[in-house]
Motif scaffolding. Sequence first.
Motif, PDB file in Angstrom:
ATOM      1  N   TYR A 189     -16.709   1.678  -2.490  1.00 32.89           N
ATOM      2  CA  TYR A 189     -15.839   2.433  -1.581  1.00 32.89           C
ATOM      3  C   TYR A 189     -14.374   2.024  -1.794  1.00 32.89           C
ATOM      4  O   TYR A 189     -13.488   2.875  -1.896  1.00 32.89           O
ATOM      5  N   LEU A 190     -14.144   0.716  -1.892  1.00 29.95           N
ATOM      6  CA  LEU A 190     -12.769   0.242  -2.059  1.00 29.95           C
ATOM      7  C   LEU A 190     -12.166   0.747  -3.359  1.00 29.95           C
ATOM      8  O   LEU A 190     -11.036   1.214  -3.403  1.00 29.95           O
ATOM      9  N   LEU A 198      -6.121   6.974  -3.834  1.00 23.91           N
ATOM     10  CA  LEU A 198      -4.766   6.819  -3.293  1.00 23.91           C
ATOM     11  C   LEU A 198      -3.699   6.916  -4.378  1.00 23.91           C
ATOM     12  O   LEU A 198      -2.613   7.420  -4.139  1.00 23.91           O
ATOM     13  N   GLY A 247     -19.938  -1.445  -0.674  1.00 20.61           N
ATOM     14  CA  GLY A 247     -18.655  -1.697  -0.024  1.00 20.61           C
ATOM     15  C   GLY A 247     -17.520  -1.771  -1.025  1.00 20.61           C
ATOM     16  O   GLY A 247     -16.433  -1.253  -0.817  1.00 20.61           O
ATOM     17  N   LYS A 248     -17.786  -2.392  -2.160  1.00 24.75           N
ATOM     18  CA  LYS A 248     -16.756  -2.494  -3.189  1.00 24.75           C
ATOM     19  C   LYS A 248     -16.550  -1.148  -3.880  1.00 24.75           C
ATOM     20  O   LYS A 248     -15.445  -0.810  -4.288  1.00 24.75           O
ATOM     21  N   ALA A 254       0.834  -1.200   0.000  1.00 24.97           N
ATOM     22  CA  ALA A 254       0.000   0.000   0.000  1.00 24.97           C
ATOM     23  C   ALA A 254       0.867   1.247   0.000  1.00 24.97           C
ATOM     24  O   ALA A 254       0.567   2.224  -0.693  1.00 24.97           O
ATOM     25  N   PRO A 282     -21.661  -3.613  -5.297  1.00 22.01           N
ATOM     26  CA  PRO A 282     -22.024  -3.328  -3.908  1.00 22.01           C
ATOM     27  C   PRO A 282     -21.318  -2.079  -3.392  1.00 22.01           C
ATOM     28  O   PRO A 282     -20.193  -1.779  -3.806  1.00 22.01           O
ATOM     29  N   ARG A 297     -11.564   4.457  -3.213  1.00 16.10           N
ATOM     30  CA  ARG A 297     -10.465   4.773  -2.298  1.00 16.10           C
ATOM     31  C   ARG A 297      -9.128   4.416  -2.944  1.00 16.10           C
ATOM     32  O   ARG A 297      -8.156   5.162  -2.837  1.00 16.10           O
ATOM     33  N   TYR A 298      -9.118   3.294  -3.635  1.00 14.56           N
ATOM     34  CA  TYR A 298      -7.874   2.884  -4.300  1.00 14.56           C
ATOM     35  C   TYR A 298      -7.450   3.931  -5.331  1.00 14.56           C
ATOM     36  O   TYR A 298      -6.305   4.366  -5.360  1.00 14.56           O
TER      37      TYR A 298
END
Lengths: 616, 339
Positions: free
Chosen positions: A594-595, A602, A591-592, A552, A589, A598-599
């Motif tokens: 968001y991931l 970043l 939740g995904k 990360a 979804p 966010r990725y």
Amino acid sequence: MRLGQVRRRLRLYAALEGGVAGAALAMLALAVGVALARGGGSAPGVEVVAVLIFLGAAAGAIVRGARRIPLARCARLADAALDGQDRLLSALFLDAADPSPFARALVADAVRRAESLMPRAAVPARRPAGLPALGIAALALAGAALFPASLRAARVLPTVPIAERRAPVPAGTLDAEREVARASAAEATRLGDERLAALAADFDRALRRLASGTLSDSAALELLRALQARAALAAWAAKRDAQAAEAAATALEASAETRAAGKALAQTGGGASDAEQASAALGASATAHPTETARALASAAASLADAPGETGEGADAKDRPRRLSRDGSSAGTAPEKTAREGGDPEARHLEQLRRDLDGAASACRDGAPGCRSRAEQGGRDLAQLGRQGAARDSLQRLQRSAEQLRARVGRGELGVGDTQAMRSFGRAAKGKSAAPNGTGDAVSASVEDAQGDRDGTGSSRPAGDDEGDDDSDRDRDDPREGTSGAETAAASAAMAAEGGGASQDEAGSGNGIGHQPGGAPLGPRPGDATAARATEAHDNVPLADGAGPGRAEVIGTAAGRGFASPGYARTFSDYAAAVEDALGATAVPEGKRYLVRRYFDLIRPRPPRLPPRSAR
Amino acid sequence: MSASRPNQIDLSAEAVTAAVAAFRTDLDRLLAEIGRRLVGQTDVAGAVASALLAGGHVLIEGVPGLGKTLLVRTAAAAMDLTFSRVQFTPDLMPADVIGTNLIVDEAGGRRFEFQKGPIFAHVVLADEINRATPKTQSALLEAMQEQSVTVGKQTYALPPPFFVLATQNPIEMEGTYPLPEAQLDRFLFKLRALPPTGAELHQILDRTTGAPEEATRVVLGRERLLEMRALVRQVPVARPIQDFVVRMVEATDPARSPSADVARFVRYGSSPRGAQALILGAKIEALRAGRFAPSFADVRRVAIPALRHRVLLNFDGEAEGITADALIEKLLATLPEMP
């Protein structure tokens, strides 16, 4: 019930441990007290000591034995001794809290199982943990009581002699340098070059002293630095001589009457026969064609005057061993300066030869009787000049060898063998300390500083520039460029490590030619990380040993300020747009989502931070 | 036995001992019957049986062909329960799962009649649940939580015991709709079906390529299953064990965890449902062992299947390849049983 027995046994062992700890503390205190009392001329009696130790042990046992021991702990120990299923613990807590049939059944089961419990199994006999401390305290007390006070007072710490000599160098470590010294000596004998012979002999002597261990590292560094400077100066002079001899031969070859002499001079590369042949040819030409010979000799003299280094303004003035002149503590100035001031014997020799040739030309032009003899002497002198120039390769080899050896000494690689040297090189390549001893840090730091200065100038050239270059021969002849970047950097680092010689700033003034990466040919490109850094203030980055950055962190760093290239930014924008389309059109979804978002946030490329504008 | 509460049994201490022994015997018979048909997967079978007895549902992750359908079909048959299987596909609609109203012509005229979907069974296998759209998934998951379905204005109760075993294929993610975290929380356990060993594969081949196998025997009745469920609920838990469960669930919360790894890699920790799953699982483990109360070891044994789908990793955790299993194992290794 059995838990009570377990608790009593626990208390017993706690008291035992407390007693041991108390006795140990009492003994240590008594040891100090006895030592002080004996120093003052008195000593306590054995009975007093014994009573005090007993009191200490009793106090420790009471303190530890009186501590509260929860029943839950006893239950856990008992459960562990039974089957590890926490039956007694559960029964203990459920007995009063839960009157349900299950709880009653549980308690009955626990009581039944506890019947078979042996307290010895729950709390097995063990040696008190403080026994080693007790033994040490007893020894200290015995030592204080038995050791004579007079000896204690008379005891003087022995001085440890500091070895000034270094350890002998393992066999084979200096073989390459010895071979260079041998070859140089042989070449000096063949050419009759006293300068090369002296340097080869000095180098060989230094190698012998290093091998025998009679030379300390600092002395070796100083000796090798001086040798390197002498060899570099001699090589530069030899190169100049070779060029001057070549120019004179070319001037003689231009005239038909002196062409034979010119060819003989051009072939002069070794023995005295070539010199005699050139001399005889010039003498014969002077006899047969004095006027043409005079013109040719005047032309040769003029070519000597134009020779590089003679006036200090030649094309290779920039190639002179400027950096090495800084190495020489006594020189401190460039050779061309000393030559112009008449301080350089090599330059004086060339000037004398030019005058001699002019004199011979005048003699022949005037029909003087000494024309032939002076022309023959001129031929011999020119041949001698060529022989001196022929020694340049050996001189350069000697200089490089001295430089490399000095770098090895500076890195502390002598005396540890080739394997350790390779390991040291590996560490240096990874940016770690180059040497296991204390000097290695300074050396490696200097190497990095020198490299950084060199890279940061923007005027460096790639390593491959030498290949195919028209004047590559000149490049190789140059004493400064003949070594690799690593070698010169290491030599500079060695000088920095020994506290003298070139400073790190000076080391960074080179043009970066060598085998080390020299940076971009035209300096850092706009958008490069280095370019971005140049506009930023320096930040202190805290470093810590550890497992290194995680994935990360690597991803985040790739997009960090000033590090993302324009290509990365273009690729990112393409993918980011596609991702937004996909997220909008597909049932993903939350939740995904968001991931994914966010990725991409970043790894978003961040522009370099602009320098703050100064307030006007 | 008292009828004061449905499926609640009052027993004396001696009767409790006998009930626990019977529980153990019946559960062993059930597992033996499943093992008679299913080769390997003993851990998965045990956890499925535990979930059945705890009244929860199970999500199994595993590639096709590992016997998931056989497991649940055998379990249903061994307990004389109705069984239905729904293959989830992207075009599956909620009505295909829960049922729909049909217009029926009768002598008196037309009327709506509710046609029950496959969810009206005691045991439902939702195969590859992540292939259906979130809408259909929600219909099933709502039924799992409420134990009833509503069509129009009419609510239909699902027959107890109602047990859903959903499967996910971990290797094909193309065209799938991963279950939202809130929906995952509704499963008591998340299990992983592992491929059979060589010896197990031999046994599978011997059984499936020879003569037809005998039919599954009924070893438990539906009523007995409900009794066993009631017994599970009566098992007491000592405060230190419950305290360990609470601290374990708190330790999965990045804001409260003593573990630096959890703080760094976890986005959300377990919900209170995780603690419930831990306690219920531990109770059943205790009963399976013939004990009257769970131990720390029982909690440890069920911690990973009960918490692995409730510990949600953040970006750093996913990027670093951290797994919830590894984090839970680390917590189990470092968290003291009694502070």
